[in-house]
Design an enzyme around this catalytic site. Sequence first.
Site, PDB file in Angstrom:
ATOM      1  CB  CYS A  35      -0.943   0.046   1.307  1.00 12.47           C
ATOM      2  SG  CYS A  35      -1.807   1.503   1.448  1.00 12.47           S
ATOM      3  N   GLY A  70      -4.571  -4.590 -12.377  1.00  6.97           N
ATOM      4  CA  GLY A  70      -4.340  -3.372 -12.743  1.00  6.97           C
ATOM      5  C   GLY A  70      -4.933  -2.633 -13.946  1.00  6.97           C
TER       6      GLY A  70
HETATM    7  C1  LIG Z   1     -10.434   2.129  -3.010  1.00  5.14           C
HETATM    8  C2  LIG Z   1      -9.220   1.270  -3.105  1.00  5.14           C
HETATM    9  C3  LIG Z   1      -8.768   0.459  -1.890  1.00  5.14           C
HETATM   10  C4  LIG Z   1      -7.738  -0.218  -1.868  1.00  5.14           C
HETATM   11  N1  LIG Z   1      -7.489  -1.056  -0.752  1.00  5.14           N
HETATM   12  C5  LIG Z   1      -6.496  -1.944  -0.861  1.00  5.14           C
HETATM   13  C6  LIG Z   1      -6.100  -2.856   0.419  1.00  5.14           C
HETATM   14  O1  LIG Z   1      -6.797  -2.329   1.284  1.00  5.14           O
HETATM   15  N2  LIG Z   1      -5.213  -3.483   0.297  1.00  5.14           N
HETATM   16  C7  LIG Z   1      -4.562  -3.697  -0.958  1.00  5.14           C
HETATM   17  O2  LIG Z   1      -3.516  -4.523  -0.849  1.00  5.14           O
HETATM   18  N3  LIG Z   1      -4.708  -2.964  -2.002  1.00  5.14           N
HETATM   19  C8  LIG Z   1      -5.802  -2.117  -1.949  1.00  5.14           C
HETATM   20  N4  LIG Z   1      -6.048  -1.271  -3.152  1.00  5.14           N
HETATM   21  C9  LIG Z   1      -5.383  -1.706  -4.439  1.00  5.14           C
HETATM   22  C10 LIG Z   1      -5.927  -2.654  -5.224  1.00  5.14           C
HETATM   23  O3  LIG Z   1      -6.267  -4.226  -4.751  1.00  5.14           O
HETATM   24  C11 LIG Z   1      -5.414  -3.239  -6.725  1.00  5.14           C
HETATM   25  O4  LIG Z   1      -4.159  -3.746  -6.396  1.00  5.14           O
HETATM   26  C12 LIG Z   1      -5.147  -1.957  -7.583  1.00  5.14           C
HETATM   27  O5  LIG Z   1      -6.304  -0.991  -7.371  1.00  5.14           O
HETATM   28  C13 LIG Z   1      -5.272  -1.974  -8.765  1.00  5.14           C
HETATM   29  O6  LIG Z   1      -6.035  -2.885  -9.453  1.00  5.14           O
HETATM   30  P1  LIG Z   1      -7.256  -2.088 -10.241  1.00  5.14           P
HETATM   31  O7  LIG Z   1      -6.632  -1.009 -11.077  1.00  5.14           O
HETATM   32  O8  LIG Z   1      -7.906  -3.157 -10.977  1.00  5.14           O
HETATM   33  O9  LIG Z   1      -7.962  -1.228  -9.266  1.00  5.14           O
HETATM   34  C14 LIG Z   1      -7.037  -0.582  -3.152  1.00  5.14           C
HETATM   35  C15 LIG Z   1      -7.561   0.106  -4.234  1.00  5.14           C
HETATM   36  C16 LIG Z   1      -8.413   1.104  -4.419  1.00  5.14           C
HETATM   37  C17 LIG Z   1      -8.859   1.641  -5.586  1.00  5.14           C
END
Ligand SMILES: Cc1cc2nc3c(=O)[nH]c(=O)nc-3n(C[C@H](O)[C@H](O)[C@H](O)COP(=O)(O)O)c2cc1C
Length: 597
Positions: A153, A273
């Site tokens: 994170c 991603g």
């Molecule tokens: C609102 C939000 C909350 C997230 N919370 C976490 C989290 O608690 N732990 C984590 O490992 N990744 C967290 N992420 C990252 C996502 O799990 C993911 O790795 C990232 O958004 C990329 O994928 P995407 O583009 O399909 O969203 C969060 C992302 C978003 C947008």
Amino acid sequence: MSSEKDRFGLSWPKDAGSRREALRSRLGCGEGRFGGFATVSGILSTRPEMIRELDRRIPGLVMITTKSYQLVPNPGNREPIIVETSAGSFGNAVGLRNPGMEKALEELIRLRSSWKMRALLNVSLSGSSPEEFVRLAEGFSPVADTLELNFSCPHAAPGYGMSIGVDPELVERYVKAIREVTDLPLLPKLTPNTEDIGAVAEAAMRAGADGLVAVNTFGPELYIEKHSGKPILMNIHGGKGGKSGRWIHREAVEKVRSIREQVGADPLIIGMGGVEDATGVIAMREAGADVVGIGSAFAMVRPEDWEGWFEELAPSDGAEKNGRTAVPRIEKPQMVYRPYRIRSARSGIGGLRRITLDGRVPFEAGQFVFLWIPGVGEKPFSVALSDPLTFLVRERGEMTRALCALEAGDTLYMRGMYGSGARLPATRRAWILAGGTGLAVVPTLASALSGRGSKLSIFMALSDREAAAGTMRDADTLFSKELSALGSYQVVQDDGVIGRAVKVFAGELAAEGSAAESALYVIGPAPFMEAAAATGRAAGIPADRISLSIETSTRCGVGLCGECVCAGKLTCREGTFFTLTELEVRGVKPGDFSDDH
Ligand SMILES: Cc1cc2nc3c(=O)[nH]c(=O)nc-3n(C[C@H](O)[C@H](O)[C@H](O)COP(=O)(O)O)c2cc1C
């Protein structure tokens, strides 16, 4: 470690080779096959109720990931926690909001003892030392099928998340320590914000990981709102947040490719991603992902289309041609703030305030907006009147205090509409019971019902405390002209009998004998709604004609944070009104919800 009989999750072989093979086979991706999809941590599947809903509805999901849990409760950052820079591209600083291990375990045990999961439950953990991770791994082992380790994170407190994941040696040390205490598959989640993600991946595998999750968000970056010139997100990093969705897709694919090149063909990779369509899935697959995570794109597809969307995402499906998809996407940005000048702000005694803006927006009863004060925060509010835009605000916390302090001429920022208009069955008779700031929803609801030809009675509940403070008496004068024109309108004070308004309503309904041809709408504090719904039901109003406005703690409005789930549905998409039937089917009680403005 827990004994077999206390375990809800799967058991896995002790031997690393067999365990990795078993994991691949369970995910359906043995021998280079594509396994399927996963939800990603922190997006949508953040509450057990939504985990169950996704597991039930979407067979393509082979893994459902929880939010990242920590040892102790963490309220996360104040809202706004998510921004949208253009359609489908987001920044977030949720701040690892989570209920802590004890509460999370309770919730997950309840989920697993009442629902047999089809997908694997991947429990995400976030700690700031190997010892913390060890305690989390031991604690969550009974309810998890796999453990995801959040080393990534980018906007976490010092010592958490990415501060671990940028250093291969640290990652190796952490994974080794956690490996000692559990046979569950360990899936470190990697940050893209490092020069050499391959080296980190290799270190994790060397230390005993069973697969890799990549990538977490990019950045963090600062997001400035264009009208105010102020940062939108609020956190210890000066408003910076991690990037997700469309704008990271290409780079995310390249990060997955780097990992695959470094670790070789064997290790399981869950790639994510910005994946939103079959083309994105194919790109992730070609880069080396065995399972593909779907996160931010959930904001672009309406809940009723999820099943069709996942069918379309599967690479074998030929639905996507020339970049076109059959399932509609929400292509309009959904989180744009607009500035409004406050035309007037009138105070009621006891902290109630009617705020009128220069502007109008069409909306239906049950829909809501977010009001934002830069540097203070944002919260969801019902719109009392649409022309001119009018809100009824009662002081409850920091945000409402700041709102109530605004004066005519000040600027207020608004985004929305969110939610769906209440379904209004055409009945001869309609009753509205409102308590607290529930009054704000009544003018629009009443005019819609009266427009449909229903004979209307409106009861405004006034507690003795509110009466003493003059709060609701003042509220009464705020809207009585509008409401009296639409039907019978009475303010009912408790006079020492809690919820007397509900009793007065029950008396009139019984005297009239019209329950079978009635519809009931209730808006107000949770216990009030529970009592009113039970009374209406007992009197014979059918459950599917009793509607309750469930104002859950909606945080994003666009289906990402998952916090507002109610009866398996997102309040921000399908609320705020739910029928008693919808709630009862899922064993939800109207009294289960509260807010925290
Ligand atoms: C609102 C939000 C909350 C997230 N919370 C976490 C989290 O608690 N732990 C984590 O490992 N990744 C967290 N992420 C990252 C996502 O799990 C993911 O790795 C990232 O958004 C990329 O994928 P995407 O583009 O399909 O969203 C969060 C992302 C978003 C947008």
